[in-house]
Write a protein that holds these residues in place. Structure first.
Motif, PDB file in Angstrom:
ATOM      1  N   SER A  53       0.840  -1.196   0.000  1.00 33.14           N
ATOM      2  CA  SER A  53       0.000   0.000   0.000  1.00 33.14           C
ATOM      3  C   SER A  53       0.876   1.247   0.000  1.00 33.14           C
ATOM      4  O   SER A  53       1.938   1.257   0.622  1.00 33.14           O
ATOM      5  CB  SER A  53      -0.896  -0.012   1.238  1.00 33.14           C
ATOM      6  N   LEU A  86      -3.820  -1.028  -7.385  1.00 35.40           N
ATOM      7  CA  LEU A  86      -4.492  -0.933  -6.079  1.00 35.40           C
ATOM      8  C   LEU A  86      -3.607  -0.329  -5.001  1.00 35.40           C
ATOM      9  O   LEU A  86      -4.063  -0.066  -3.893  1.00 35.40           O
ATOM     10  CB  LEU A  86      -4.926  -2.332  -5.622  1.00 35.40           C
ATOM     11  N   PRO A 125      -7.652   3.209  -4.888  1.00 36.53           N
ATOM     12  CA  PRO A 125      -8.156   3.767  -3.629  1.00 36.53           C
ATOM     13  C   PRO A 125      -8.210   5.295  -3.634  1.00 36.53           C
ATOM     14  O   PRO A 125      -9.139   5.893  -3.076  1.00 36.53           O
ATOM     15  CB  PRO A 125      -7.193   3.257  -2.549  1.00 36.53           C
ATOM     16  N   GLU A 150     -11.670   6.829  -2.869  1.00 33.97           N
ATOM     17  CA  GLU A 150     -11.869   7.468  -1.553  1.00 33.97           C
ATOM     18  C   GLU A 150     -11.950   8.992  -1.666  1.00 33.97           C
ATOM     19  O   GLU A 150     -12.871   9.615  -1.130  1.00 33.97           O
ATOM     20  CB  GLU A 150     -10.722   7.077  -0.604  1.00 33.97           C
ATOM     21  N   THR A 162     -14.371   3.703 -10.726  1.00 24.18           N
ATOM     22  CA  THR A 162     -15.001   3.362  -9.445  1.00 24.18           C
ATOM     23  C   THR A 162     -16.278   4.162  -9.198  1.00 24.18           C
ATOM     24  O   THR A 162     -17.122   3.734  -8.412  1.00 24.18           O
ATOM     25  CB  THR A 162     -14.004   3.553  -8.279  1.00 24.18           C
ATOM     26  N   VAL A 168      -5.186   9.992   0.389  1.00 21.60           N
ATOM     27  CA  VAL A 168      -5.773   8.648   0.341  1.00 21.60           C
ATOM     28  C   VAL A 168      -5.424   7.871   1.616  1.00 21.60           C
ATOM     29  O   VAL A 168      -4.303   7.931   2.109  1.00 21.60           O
ATOM     30  CB  VAL A 168      -5.309   7.892  -0.925  1.00 21.60           C
ATOM     31  N   THR A 200      -6.355   4.472   1.887  1.00 22.13           N
ATOM     32  CA  THR A 200      -6.280   3.065   1.460  1.00 22.13           C
ATOM     33  C   THR A 200      -7.106   2.140   2.362  1.00 22.13           C
ATOM     34  O   THR A 200      -6.835   0.958   2.440  1.00 22.13           O
ATOM     35  CB  THR A 200      -4.814   2.530   1.333  1.00 22.13           C
ATOM     36  N   SER A 212     -10.063   1.405   1.629  1.00 29.65           N
ATOM     37  CA  SER A 212     -10.958   0.675   0.722  1.00 29.65           C
ATOM     38  C   SER A 212     -10.221  -0.426  -0.051  1.00 29.65           C
ATOM     39  O   SER A 212     -10.832  -1.113  -0.867  1.00 29.65           O
ATOM     40  CB  SER A 212     -11.598   1.657  -0.273  1.00 29.65           C
ATOM     41  N   THR A 213      -8.925  -0.596   0.207  1.00 27.80           N
ATOM     42  CA  THR A 213      -8.139  -1.564  -0.574  1.00 27.80           C
ATOM     43  C   THR A 213      -8.725  -2.985  -0.550  1.00 27.80           C
ATOM     44  O   THR A 213      -8.866  -3.591  -1.620  1.00 27.80           O
ATOM     45  CB  THR A 213      -6.666  -1.550  -0.106  1.00 27.80           C
ATOM     46  N   LEU A 238     -11.757  -3.013  -2.792  1.00 26.79           N
ATOM     47  CA  LEU A 238     -11.402  -2.857  -4.215  1.00 26.79           C
ATOM     48  C   LEU A 238     -10.752  -4.126  -4.755  1.00 26.79           C
ATOM     49  O   LEU A 238     -10.983  -4.517  -5.905  1.00 26.79           O
ATOM     50  CB  LEU A 238     -10.480  -1.652  -4.391  1.00 26.79           C
TER      51      LEU A 238
END
Ligand code: NAD
Ligand code: ZN
Ligand code: ZN
Length: 345
Positions: free
Chosen positions: A85, A147, A152, A156, A185, A291, A293, A295-296, A299
């Protein structure tokens, strides 16, 4: 190992560096398999990111294989394939407990910024248990590079903060990789109109293929007028800024409908005007976000199930020893058509 090093505004080169070592019990050393270049790396190279000092190995995106772990790492072992990430999170501080990993007191966006990054053969990843993600068996690793940051970020900072909703109207200003990730997205929520705005017709064509319902080249200075025409004079419910310059934030202020949201994604390097003399009565919201992350994992499932295909963002593939060429291709995107350049070690 080979690494791409930032040497101050306008300067970078490939250097031989020692392989990083574990410094804290939560660290992992990851052998980088694939990485890429971000628009933010170009901001760093212009000297816009004060936290990134000369001598830093750049890069905050990538996938790899765990080479070693510190004594405190329990979720990963040598040989595990992982997604890195762009944001490191301890999982324990007040910000992390709120899901705001970007403001982790001992992490946040530090990779390729405050500590050495992923544009190298190996990278040290702090807080490995909560900052790496296992790569599912059979996954397309190139897709997962998207990703680390851009999906993200678009989701986001653009889609969630912008409150994109079914039947709503959305304008995305800037159709680079971030704007296009936002476009992919945003469609989770079925907005009625997605208006893509850019200066580059090639990028607008890509936006059309990715699902934009209307395209506007803003070169003629009439984008706001065109958006008003498309939205019966209202403007858009969500205006997403995905460039990072005063002109595009100004445009978003002209596009947003009463009651709407301006969701800023762009990294701004200079002072930007806010026109409250006009907007004070328009019931709008403005959001900014680095961001997180958070939502990783979600996603990752949408990519695994084929709901979205981020490999459509990949235009070029090069090796790590060709990374200067990769920067050149990425930096001249309007001529080369580059979106994301995959760099393999
Ligand atoms: N907030 C975050 O956490 C976060 C994370 C990653 C990236 N970013 C930022 O998001 C922004 C976009 O990133 P990217 O990689 O897509 O950048 P990019 O430079 O590849 O894309 C920007 C796009 O904007 C277009 N553009 C430039 N000037 C314009 C104008 N006046 N009007 C309309 N379009 C214009 C360009 O043609 C290009 O297609 C950058 O500022 C980047 O630093 C923010
Ligand atoms: Zn980035
Ligand atoms: Zn934290």
């Amino acid at each position: 190992m080979k690494a791409l090093v930032y040497l101050g505004p306008g300067l970078k080169r490939i250097e031989d560096r020692p392989i990083p070592e574990i410094q804290a019990p939560g660290d992992a050393i990851v052998k980088v398999v694939k990485t890429t270049i971000c628009g933010t790396d170009l901001h760093i190279l212009k000297g816009h990111v004060a936290t990134c000092a000369p001598g830093r190995i750049l890069g905050h995106e990538g996938v790899g294989v765990v080479d070693s772990v510190g004594a405190g790492v329990t979720a990963f072992h040598k040989g595990d394939r992982v997604l890195i990430s762009c944001v490191s999170s301890c999982g324990k501080c007040e910000s992390c407990r709120r899901g705001m990993y970007s403001h982790c007191t001992s992490g946040g966006w530090i990779l390729g910024n405050e500590i050495d990054g992923t544009q190298a053969e190996y990278v040290r990843t702090p807080h490995a248990d909560t900052s790496l993600y296992p790569i599912p068996e059979g996954a397309d690793e190139e897709a997962l590079v998207m990703l680390s940051d851009i999906l993200p970020t678009g989701f986001e900072c653009g889609v969630l903060n912008g409150k994109v909703a079914p039947g709503s109207t959305v304008a995305i200003v800037g159709c680079g990789p971030i704007g296009l990730a936002t476009l992919l997205t945003a469609q989770f929520y079925s907005p009625a109109q997605i208006i893509a705005i850019d200066l580059d017709d090639k990028r607008l064509e890509v936006a059309h293929r990715f699902g934009a319902t209307h395209l506007i080249n803003s070169k003629d200075g009439k984008a706001a007028q065109s958006v008003k025409t498309l939205t019966n004079g209202r403007g858009v419910d969500t205006a997403i800024e995905a460039v990072g310059i005063p002109a595009t934030f100004a445009l978003c202020q002209e596009l947003v409908a009463a009651g709407g949201v301006i969701a800023n994604i762009g990294v701004h390097g200079e002072k930007v005007d806010l026109h409250l003399e006009r907007l004070w009565s328009h019931n709008i919201s403005i959001t900014t976000r680095l961001v997180d992350t958070v939502s990783t994992p979600m996603l990752l499932r949408t990519v695994q199930s084929g709901k979205i295909d981020p490999t459509r963002l990949i235009t070029h593939r090069l090796k790590l020893d060709q990374i200067l060429e990769a920067y050149d291709v990425f930096g001249r995107a309007s001529e080369t058509g580059a979106l994301k350049v995959i760099i393999s070690t």
